[in-house]
Design a protein around this motif. Structure first.
Motif, PDB file in Angstrom:
ATOM      1  N   ILE A  76      45.273  48.632  82.740  1.00 45.82           N
ATOM      2  CA  ILE A  76      44.953  47.653  81.717  1.00 45.82           C
ATOM      3  C   ILE A  76      46.008  46.557  81.785  1.00 45.82           C
ATOM      4  CG2 ILE A  76      44.580  47.232  79.255  1.00 45.82           C
ATOM      5  CD1 ILE A  76      44.033  50.205  78.930  1.00 45.82           C
ATOM      6  N   ALA A  77      45.565  45.300  81.778  1.00 43.44           N
ATOM      7  CA  ALA A  77      46.482  44.167  81.765  1.00 43.44           C
ATOM      8  C   ALA A  77      46.068  43.217  80.649  1.00 43.44           C
ATOM      9  CB  ALA A  77      46.470  43.445  83.111  1.00 43.44           C
ATOM     10  N   ALA A  78      47.054  42.596  79.972  1.00 40.23           N
ATOM     11  CA  ALA A  78      46.772  41.659  78.878  1.00 40.23           C
ATOM     12  C   ALA A  78      48.047  40.930  78.515  1.00 40.23           C
ATOM     13  CB  ALA A  78      46.212  42.410  77.668  1.00 40.23           C
ATOM     14  N   THR A  97      45.755  55.938  72.856  1.00 39.58           N
ATOM     15  CA  THR A  97      44.960  54.713  72.817  1.00 39.58           C
ATOM     16  C   THR A  97      45.815  53.536  73.270  1.00 39.58           C
ATOM     17  OG1 THR A  97      45.548  54.235  70.514  1.00 39.58           O
ATOM     18  CG2 THR A  97      43.529  55.511  70.895  1.00 39.58           C
ATOM     19  N   ALA A  98      45.141  52.469  73.666  1.00 43.93           N
ATOM     20  CA  ALA A  98      45.814  51.216  73.988  1.00 43.93           C
ATOM     21  C   ALA A  98      44.970  50.081  73.435  1.00 43.93           C
ATOM     22  CB  ALA A  98      45.996  51.059  75.491  1.00 43.93           C
ATOM     23  N   ILE A  99      45.606  49.180  72.686  1.00 42.78           N
ATOM     24  CA  ILE A  99      44.933  48.006  72.149  1.00 42.78           C
ATOM     25  C   ILE A  99      45.484  46.795  72.880  1.00 42.78           C
ATOM     26  CG2 ILE A  99      44.486  46.615  70.110  1.00 42.78           C
ATOM     27  CD1 ILE A  99      44.916  49.148  68.434  1.00 42.78           C
ATOM     28  N   ALA A 100      44.625  46.104  73.603  1.00 38.66           N
ATOM     29  CA  ALA A 100      45.035  44.972  74.421  1.00 38.66           C
ATOM     30  C   ALA A 100      44.437  43.685  73.862  1.00 38.66           C
ATOM     31  CB  ALA A 100      44.581  45.182  75.861  1.00 38.66           C
ATOM     32  N   THR A 101      45.237  42.624  73.801  1.00 35.83           N
ATOM     33  CA  THR A 101      44.761  41.337  73.298  1.00 35.83           C
ATOM     34  C   THR A 101      45.204  40.212  74.221  1.00 35.83           C
ATOM     35  OG1 THR A 101      46.711  41.143  71.866  1.00 35.83           O
ATOM     36  CG2 THR A 101      44.735  42.082  70.889  1.00 35.83           C
ATOM     37  N   GLY A 102      44.288  39.259  74.437  1.00 39.30           N
ATOM     38  CA  GLY A 102      44.599  38.088  75.240  1.00 39.30           C
ATOM     39  C   GLY A 102      44.460  38.315  76.720  1.00 39.30           C
ATOM     40  N   ASN A 103      43.438  37.700  77.331  1.00 45.01           N
ATOM     41  CA  ASN A 103      43.240  37.804  78.789  1.00 45.01           C
ATOM     42  C   ASN A 103      43.221  39.248  79.262  1.00 45.01           C
ATOM     43  OD1 ASN A 103      43.293  34.905  79.239  1.00 45.01           O
ATOM     44  ND2 ASN A 103      45.498  35.024  78.851  1.00 45.01           N
ATOM     45  N   VAL A 104      42.390  40.038  78.622  1.00 42.13           N
ATOM     46  CA  VAL A 104      42.348  41.476  78.908  1.00 42.13           C
ATOM     47  C   VAL A 104      41.564  41.765  80.178  1.00 42.13           C
ATOM     48  CG1 VAL A 104      41.641  43.734  78.037  1.00 42.13           C
ATOM     49  CG2 VAL A 104      42.480  41.977  76.446  1.00 42.13           C
ATOM     50  N   THR A 105      42.122  42.637  81.000  1.00 40.84           N
ATOM     51  CA  THR A 105      41.428  43.145  82.181  1.00 40.84           C
ATOM     52  C   THR A 105      41.617  44.654  82.244  1.00 40.84           C
ATOM     53  OG1 THR A 105      41.830  41.099  83.422  1.00 40.84           O
ATOM     54  CG2 THR A 105      41.196  43.041  84.685  1.00 40.84           C
ATOM     55  N   ILE A 106      40.516  45.372  82.378  1.00 37.96           N
ATOM     56  CA  ILE A 106      40.562  46.827  82.575  1.00 37.96           C
ATOM     57  C   ILE A 106      39.960  47.115  83.947  1.00 37.96           C
ATOM     58  CG2 ILE A 106      39.802  49.088  81.755  1.00 37.96           C
ATOM     59  CD1 ILE A 106      39.519  47.872  78.971  1.00 37.96           C
ATOM     60  N   VAL A 107      40.705  47.804  84.778  1.00 40.64           N
ATOM     61  CA  VAL A 107      40.242  48.106  86.123  1.00 40.64           C
ATOM     62  C   VAL A 107      40.251  49.614  86.338  1.00 40.64           C
ATOM     63  CG1 VAL A 107      40.640  47.785  88.594  1.00 40.64           C
ATOM     64  CG2 VAL A 107      41.144  45.922  87.008  1.00 40.64           C
ATOM     65  N   THR A 108      39.088  50.158  86.717  1.00 38.81           N
ATOM     66  CA  THR A 108      38.966  51.568  87.087  1.00 38.81           C
ATOM     67  C   THR A 108      38.397  51.611  88.503  1.00 38.81           C
ATOM     68  OG1 THR A 108      36.681  51.915  86.351  1.00 38.81           O
ATOM     69  CG2 THR A 108      38.409  52.038  84.660  1.00 38.81           C
ATOM     70  N   PRO A 109      38.287  52.789  89.105  1.00 41.33           N
ATOM     71  CA  PRO A 109      37.732  52.848  90.455  1.00 41.33           C
ATOM     72  C   PRO A 109      36.322  52.273  90.566  1.00 41.33           C
ATOM     73  CG  PRO A 109      38.885  54.871  89.959  1.00 41.33           C
ATOM     74  CD  PRO A 109      38.845  54.087  88.687  1.00 41.33           C
ATOM     75  N   ASN A 110      35.561  52.237  89.456  1.00 38.76           N
ATOM     76  CA  ASN A 110      34.166  51.796  89.519  1.00 38.76           C
ATOM     77  C   ASN A 110      33.862  50.513  88.760  1.00 38.76           C
ATOM     78  OD1 ASN A 110      33.278  54.123  91.030  1.00 38.76           O
ATOM     79  ND2 ASN A 110      33.474  55.299  89.129  1.00 38.76           N
ATOM     80  N   GLU A 111      34.652  50.181  87.730  1.00 36.60           N
ATOM     81  CA  GLU A 111      34.341  49.036  86.886  1.00 36.60           C
ATOM     82  C   GLU A 111      35.532  48.095  86.744  1.00 36.60           C
ATOM     83  OE1 GLU A 111      31.952  52.547  85.379  1.00 36.60           O
ATOM     84  OE2 GLU A 111      34.092  52.161  85.552  1.00 36.60           O
ATOM     85  N   THR A 112      35.190  46.839  86.445  1.00 39.47           N
ATOM     86  CA  THR A 112      36.186  45.857  86.020  1.00 39.47           C
ATOM     87  C   THR A 112      35.660  45.199  84.755  1.00 39.47           C
ATOM     88  OG1 THR A 112      36.958  45.409  88.274  1.00 39.47           O
ATOM     89  CG2 THR A 112      37.444  43.760  86.601  1.00 39.47           C
ATOM     90  N   ASN A 128      38.434  39.254  75.515  1.00 35.96           N
ATOM     91  CA  ASN A 128      39.528  38.723  74.703  1.00 35.96           C
ATOM     92  C   ASN A 128      40.363  39.846  74.099  1.00 35.96           C
ATOM     93  OD1 ASN A 128      38.505  36.199  75.248  1.00 35.96           O
ATOM     94  ND2 ASN A 128      37.483  35.976  73.270  1.00 35.96           N
ATOM     95  N   ARG A 129      39.689  40.951  73.804  1.00 35.64           N
ATOM     96  CA  ARG A 129      40.362  42.085  73.172  1.00 35.64           C
ATOM     97  C   ARG A 129      39.670  43.372  73.603  1.00 35.64           C
ATOM     98  NH1 ARG A 129      40.236  45.561  68.813  1.00 35.64           N
ATOM     99  NH2 ARG A 129      42.223  45.852  67.680  1.00 35.64           N
ATOM    100  N   ARG A 165      36.885  56.052  76.971  1.00 43.35           N
ATOM    101  CA  ARG A 165      35.926  55.066  76.455  1.00 43.35           C
ATOM    102  C   ARG A 165      36.669  53.817  75.999  1.00 43.35           C
ATOM    103  NH1 ARG A 165      31.686  56.782  71.870  1.00 43.35           N
ATOM    104  NH2 ARG A 165      30.927  57.989  73.661  1.00 43.35           N
ATOM    105  N   ALA A 166      36.075  52.643  76.275  1.00 43.21           N
ATOM    106  CA  ALA A 166      36.671  51.373  75.868  1.00 43.21           C
ATOM    107  C   ALA A 166      35.672  50.560  75.065  1.00 43.21           C
ATOM    108  CB  ALA A 166      37.127  50.581  77.084  1.00 43.21           C
ATOM    109  N   THR A 167      36.182  49.858  74.061  1.00 42.19           N
ATOM    110  CA  THR A 167      35.381  48.902  73.301  1.00 42.19           C
ATOM    111  C   THR A 167      35.998  47.528  73.515  1.00 42.19           C
ATOM    112  OG1 THR A 167      34.816  50.557  71.630  1.00 42.19           O
ATOM    113  CG2 THR A 167      34.532  48.246  71.033  1.00 42.19           C
ATOM    114  N   ALA A 168      35.244  46.621  74.108  1.00 43.21           N
ATOM    115  CA  ALA A 168      35.730  45.286  74.432  1.00 43.21           C
ATOM    116  C   ALA A 168      34.957  44.251  73.627  1.00 43.21           C
ATOM    117  CB  ALA A 168      35.570  45.012  75.926  1.00 43.21           C
ATOM    118  N   THR A 169      35.655  43.214  73.157  1.00 40.80           N
ATOM    119  CA  THR A 169      35.013  42.172  72.364  1.00 40.80           C
ATOM    120  C   THR A 169      35.501  40.792  72.802  1.00 40.80           C
ATOM    121  OG1 THR A 169      36.732  42.372  70.653  1.00 40.80           O
ATOM    122  CG2 THR A 169      34.715  43.638  70.329  1.00 40.80           C
ATOM    123  N   GLY A 170      34.624  39.802  72.627  1.00 45.43           N
ATOM    124  CA  GLY A 170      34.980  38.420  72.914  1.00 45.43           C
ATOM    125  C   GLY A 170      34.875  38.060  74.373  1.00 45.43           C
ATOM    126  N   ASN A 171      33.823  37.301  74.732  1.00 43.22           N
ATOM    127  CA  ASN A 171      33.648  36.849  76.122  1.00 43.22           C
ATOM    128  C   ASN A 171      33.759  38.002  77.107  1.00 43.22           C
ATOM    129  OD1 ASN A 171      33.427  34.017  75.444  1.00 43.22           O
ATOM    130  ND2 ASN A 171      35.628  34.065  75.055  1.00 43.22           N
TER     131      ASN A 171
END
Length: 272
Positions: A165-167, A184-199, A203-204, A213-219
């Motif tokens: 996770i990067a932010a 848990t990890a709460i990331a804000t601002g330019n968030v990127t989550i990278v796993t072997p299968n998904e990117t 925004n958060r 499990r991840a919940t992502a919001t904003g763009n």
């Protein structure tokens, strides 16, 4: 983050007793019940008028399996209600490093605020690592002892065996007991989550490591291979591979979320 928790306990209750270095082996025993071994290549000073202890030159403090290293250690103390000396702040300057077993935290500087139960690393080389995960940043790395919570600011990154996770800012919470695994990890601002299968980009995002499990919001932009979904909110279950995207990445002309989700799907890229 056991090392940081133990470190604060060290300076709340620790002291130099009979096993300490000769320079601090007598009156300083009033600081607490447990011995603190303190040594430095260029010596240790007790500055009574300033109410500080200063260890300089490859300074090392050890107690209970915890080792603190820096070019210079400065411990500020006061007199408690019981009449004992009480250390309330420790500054580690120059290559601050804290070790306990396989756990290591580093930074150019570190400030230990015992009243607030916080540790703040700053400068270059900001990193916390244990057997399960790594947290890095380029501005500050804060740890809140009672909450077992770390906040990484500036190009913040959290890495474990499941992904990265990067932010701009990441608040990482660790389990209250047992292994030092992320909860848990709460990331804000330019968030990127990278796993072997998904990117995932957003925004958060809030990542639940116990449920994968991840919940992502904003763009939100979710990519799996060539397949891409965009929307306002996504719930991604990395364990089952099921993702649900809702909302719109863009607001309609009327100023409301039209609820539409956009996607670009390549059937030939989908695994059977």
């Amino acid at each position: 983050m056991t090392i940081l928790r133990l470190l604060v306990l060290l300076f709340v209750f620790g002291a130099t007793g009979h096993s300490a270095t000769p320079a601090l082996a007598q009156d300083v025993s009033a600081l607490g019940d447990g011995p603190l071994a303190l040594d430095a290549a260029d010596g240790v000073e007790w500055r009574r008028e300033e109410r500080i202890f200063v260890a300089e030159g490859d300074a090392v403090a050890r107690q209970g399996g915890v080792t603190i290293k820096a070019d210079r250690l400065v411990a500020a103390y006061r007199e408690s209600a019981a009449g004992k000396l009480e250390i309330f702040r420790v500054d580690a300057e120059g290559g601050a490093r804290v070790e306990s077993g396989s756990d290591v935290a580093t930074g150019a500087r570190a400030i230990f605020d015992l009243d607030r139960s916080t540790v703040v690393f700053s400068g270059s080389g900001l990193k916390y690592a244990n057997a399960d995960s790594t947290v890095t940043a380029n501005r500050t790395l804060e740890y809140y002892v009672k909450d077992r919570r770390a906040v990484a600011r500036g190009d913040a990154r959290v890495q474990d065996k499941s992904g990265r996770i990067a932010a701009n800012v990441i608040e990482a919470r660790f389990r209250q007991s047992g292994a030092q695994a992320l909860r848990t990890a709460i990331a804000t601002g330019n968030v990127t989550i990278v796993t072997p299968n998904e990117t995932v980009r957003a925004n958060r995002a809030e990542y639940d490591f116990t449920r994968s499990r991840a919940t992502a919001t904003g763009n939100v932009r979710l990519a799996r291979g060539q397949n891409v979904l965009t929307g306002g909110k996504a719930v991604i279950d990395f364990k089952t591979g099921i993702s649900r995207m809702t909302g719109s990445a863009k607001v309609s002309d009327g100023g409301r979320d039209d609820g539409r989700v956009s996607g670009l799907i390549f059937p030939q890229a989908v695994k059977p």
